[in-house]
Design a protein around this motif. Structure first.
Motif, short mmCIF file in Angstrom:
data_model
loop_
_atom_site.label_atom_id
_atom_site.label_comp_id
_atom_site.label_asym_id
_atom_site.label_seq_id
_atom_site.Cartn_x
_atom_site.Cartn_y
_atom_site.Cartn_z
N ARG A 189 5.17 -0.53 8.81
CA ARG A 189 5.60 -1.91 8.65
C ARG A 189 7.06 -2.07 9.07
O ARG A 189 7.44 -3.08 9.65
N THR A 190 7.88 -1.07 8.78
CA THR A 190 9.30 -1.20 9.12
C THR A 190 9.57 -0.85 10.59
O THR A 190 10.59 -1.26 11.13
N TRP A 247 8.78 3.19 -6.25
CA TRP A 247 7.73 2.24 -5.94
C TRP A 247 7.29 1.51 -7.22
O TRP A 247 7.24 2.11 -8.30
N PRO A 307 4.84 -8.42 3.95
CA PRO A 307 4.10 -7.65 4.96
C PRO A 307 3.26 -8.51 5.92
O PRO A 307 3.34 -8.35 7.13
N ASP A 309 -3.25 -6.12 6.83
CA ASP A 309 -3.11 -4.83 6.16
C ASP A 309 -3.78 -4.82 4.80
O ASP A 309 -4.57 -5.71 4.47
N ASP A 348 3.39 1.80 5.03
CA ASP A 348 4.74 1.45 4.58
C ASP A 348 5.78 1.70 5.66
O ASP A 348 6.65 0.87 5.91
N ASN A 400 1.80 6.03 3.35
CA ASN A 400 3.00 6.16 4.18
C ASN A 400 2.82 5.48 5.54
O ASN A 400 3.73 4.85 6.06
N GLN A 417 14.49 6.26 -0.68
CA GLN A 417 14.40 4.87 -1.11
C GLN A 417 15.35 4.62 -2.28
O GLN A 417 15.53 5.49 -3.13
N ARG A 447 8.59 9.23 3.54
CA ARG A 447 9.48 8.09 3.77
C ARG A 447 10.91 8.54 3.61
O ARG A 447 11.20 9.48 2.88
#
Ligand code: ADP
Ligand code: MG
Length: 574
Positions: free
Chosen positions: A402-403, A568, A244, A415, A399, A396, A564, A561
């Protein structure tokens, strides 16, 4: 010097301030009160910039962000007892992030020790757990050398937090200047290289790899290794994955960036070159099911104790990232080796990158209202200047952000970090804006917050307004922690009984007007519900360098999200 015939004297406060300035500590964040008001005033007189904050925790977050961004620690100034205790959260966060910070705490008078004095607390002892170094100068004469040692310790070896205690009665006590031994500025940390045979072994492991991966962590960012790393990646043709805060060391849109295929890259890599990142929870411990059980790790770190945590490295390269990458590059250049760009590995990574981009884009362009996370970040990313500093926190929000939000420059993403601390955002943004404010061409600071994350340090909005720091805060507001309720459901729920019995613990007040928190102090606030409103408000904010702005972006509380592959924090098969 003394021209008046009166002895030239200095106070404890002045000695602290002047020693900090000598050690090139340029920023101080804090909250004053008895006994440290004079320390803050002396700091300003000595040329240290002072930012008065609203909670010591945020002040300490800010001071540590200065350390990460500039390589020289910021100072955090706090009062005794509760003031220092509030700062411990910031010290812990800095120490676990390996960021330098120096905390200065006033404490009760020495003559009152153990008497139940006002705000008395074992401060030096309690800071040991949160720092690399914790001490109180035994006399005024000792202040310059203790400050020098503290600053040096914060940046030498693995960077971290340090604490210096100042007894209340020492703040205004005086001493003749010529009795104090001044200590010069400690030089930047010495840089070490890895052993030559280890470099050769690492290169042979790398050359034999079928599916190699370079992981770039925030240690590489802190090391300022960006130039040599770019040469290394471009000359070897290797795929890289940023952590990150490793984002931006090389730009996220670099053709060798495999971030959008993260899970696949980690899972199938047979050799990982680990550059300034720990194999902790953030990298799934380097273990199955997220990593290949036979992965060979080439670990580069300046901290010897870090080598072998969770995975025994095939090669351990002890040294500074920049120096070690230069060594690797020299060794590789000798025979002109390059990883094949038409390999099956690049093919499978590129396929995954394209597939993931398609899913995110479809979610972003869904067009339904209220907006989802992907739509919000899609529009934000189109408008943000490439050189902006992105601060981000929230579950969220961080996360997914970040993408979707690219970084193009090193140390431009701050962050929740290794400690996963919520509440860091506003302090980090204030620090970044304070540093930028000293530049001829300052860069934008954009603070993307979840609504819950914003709440931890929300009153720091007043700090931003007081100093006219042109921070843009974007609150991605889903009415709760992880997710909340829509206003109608909330209303129904209030009829069902006492809210303390029936309201979900994750829920926050639906559609809370965080924008009005900003307008309350004279900044600009925007309430945003649609993509058009989002774009307009962000553009107006980007055009305004006069004051901080806050965009309160109301999104669908059920937005989540995308699917996945792994839950997590997976840590099975151990
Ligand atoms: P990330 O969060 O990006 O995974 P971590 O904070 O876990 O990164 O790891 C950073 C690592 O980098 C730490 O182990 C730290 O010791 C190391 N480090 C910090 N500065 C340097 C440097 N200049 N050279 C080499 N390693 C460094
Ligand atoms: Mg939320």
């Amino acid at each position: 010097r003394d021209f008046s015939g009166v002895m030239d004297e200095v106070t404890g406060a002045q000695l602290i301030a002047e020693s900090l300035k000598t050690q090139k500590v340029e920023f101080m964040f804090g909250i004053v009160g008895v006994p440290v008001i004079e320390v803050a005033m002396a700091a300003q007189a000595a040329g240290v910039k002072y930012v008065g904050m609203r909670n010591e925790q945020a002040a300490c977050y800010a001071a540590s962000a200065v350390g990460y961004i500039t390589g020289r620690p910021g100072a955090c100034l706090v009062v005794s007892g509760p003031g220092l205790i509030h700062a411990l959260g910031g010290m812990a966060n800095a120490n676990i992030n390996c960021w330098p910070v120096i905390v200065i705490g006033g404490s009760s008078d020495r003559s009152q020790e153990t008497t139940g004095a006002f705000q008395e607390f074992p401060q030096v002892e309690s800071c040991h757990l949160y720092s690399k170094f914790s001490a109180r100068p035994s006399s005024l004469e000792a202040i310059p050398s203790v400050i020098e040692k503290a600053v040096r310790t914060s940046i030498y070896g693995r960077p971290g937090a340090v604490y210096v205690d100042i007894a209340g009665d020492m703040v205004n006590a005086k001493i003749e200047r010529n009795k104090v031994r001044l200590v010069p500025c400690c030089p930047p940390p010495p840089v070490s290289s890895a052993a030559g045979d280890a470099i050769e072994k690492a290169v042979s492991v790398l050359k034999a790899a079928k599916t190699p991966l370079v992981i770039i962590g925030k240690g590489a960012a802190y090391s300022r290794a960006e130039d040599v790393l770019r040469q290394f990646v471009e000359e070897t043709g290797l795929p890289f994955l940023p952590t990150p805060m490793g984002k931006g060391v090389l730009p996220d849109d670099h053709p060798n960036c495999a971030a959008a295929a993260r899970s696949r890259a980690l899972l199938h890599a047979d050799v990982v070159l680990l550059l300034g990142a720990r194999l902790n929870w953030m990298l799934h411990f380097g273990l199955p099911p997220r990593f290949n059980p036979h992965v060979k790790v080439i670990q580069v770190d300046l901290c010897a104790e870090e080598m072998g945590n969770n995975v025994t490295p095939r090669v351990a390269l002890l040294g500074d990232i920049g120096a070690v990458v230069a060594q690797l590059l020299t060794c590789i250049r000798n025979d002109g080796w390059r990883y094949l760009s038409n390999s099956e590995w690049w093919g499978t990574l590129k396929e995954k990158i394209a597939a993931n981009a398609k899913i995110s884009k479809a979610l972003a362009l869904k067009g339904t209202l209220p907006m989802n996370y992907y739509t919000v970040f899609h529009h934000i990313s189109q408008l943000l200047p490439h050189d902006c500093i992105i601060v981000s926190e929230g579950a969220n929000t961080m996360d997914i952000g970040r993408t979707m939000l690219n970084n193009y420059l090193p140390r431009h993403r701050l962050d929740a970090g290794t400690f996963g601390t919520m509440g860091v955002g506003l302090g980090f943004a204030i620090a970044a804006a304070a540093v930028e404010g000293t530049k001829i061409k300052p860069q934008r600071v954009v603070c993307v917050e979840g609504d819950s994350a914003f709440g931890f340090s929300g009153m720091e909005v007043e700090t931003m307004c007081r100093y006219n720091l042109p921070v843009i805060v974007i609150v991605v507001n889903n009415n709760g922690i992880y997710s909340g309720l829509d206003p109608e459901t909330w209303k129904e729920m209030s009829k069902m009984g006492n809210l303390t019995s029936v309201a979900p613990p994750v829920a926050l007040l639906p559609e809370a007007r965080y924008d009005e928190v900003m307008t309350a102090f004279g900044g600009r606030g925007f309430l945003v519900r649609t993509p058009e409103e989002l774009r307009d408000a962000l553009q107006l904010s980007l055009d305004d360098w006069e004051r901080p702005c806050l965009l309160n972006v109301l999104i669908d509380p059920s937005s989540d999200r995308k699917q996945q592959e792994f839950p997590w924090l997976t840590r099975s098969n151990l």
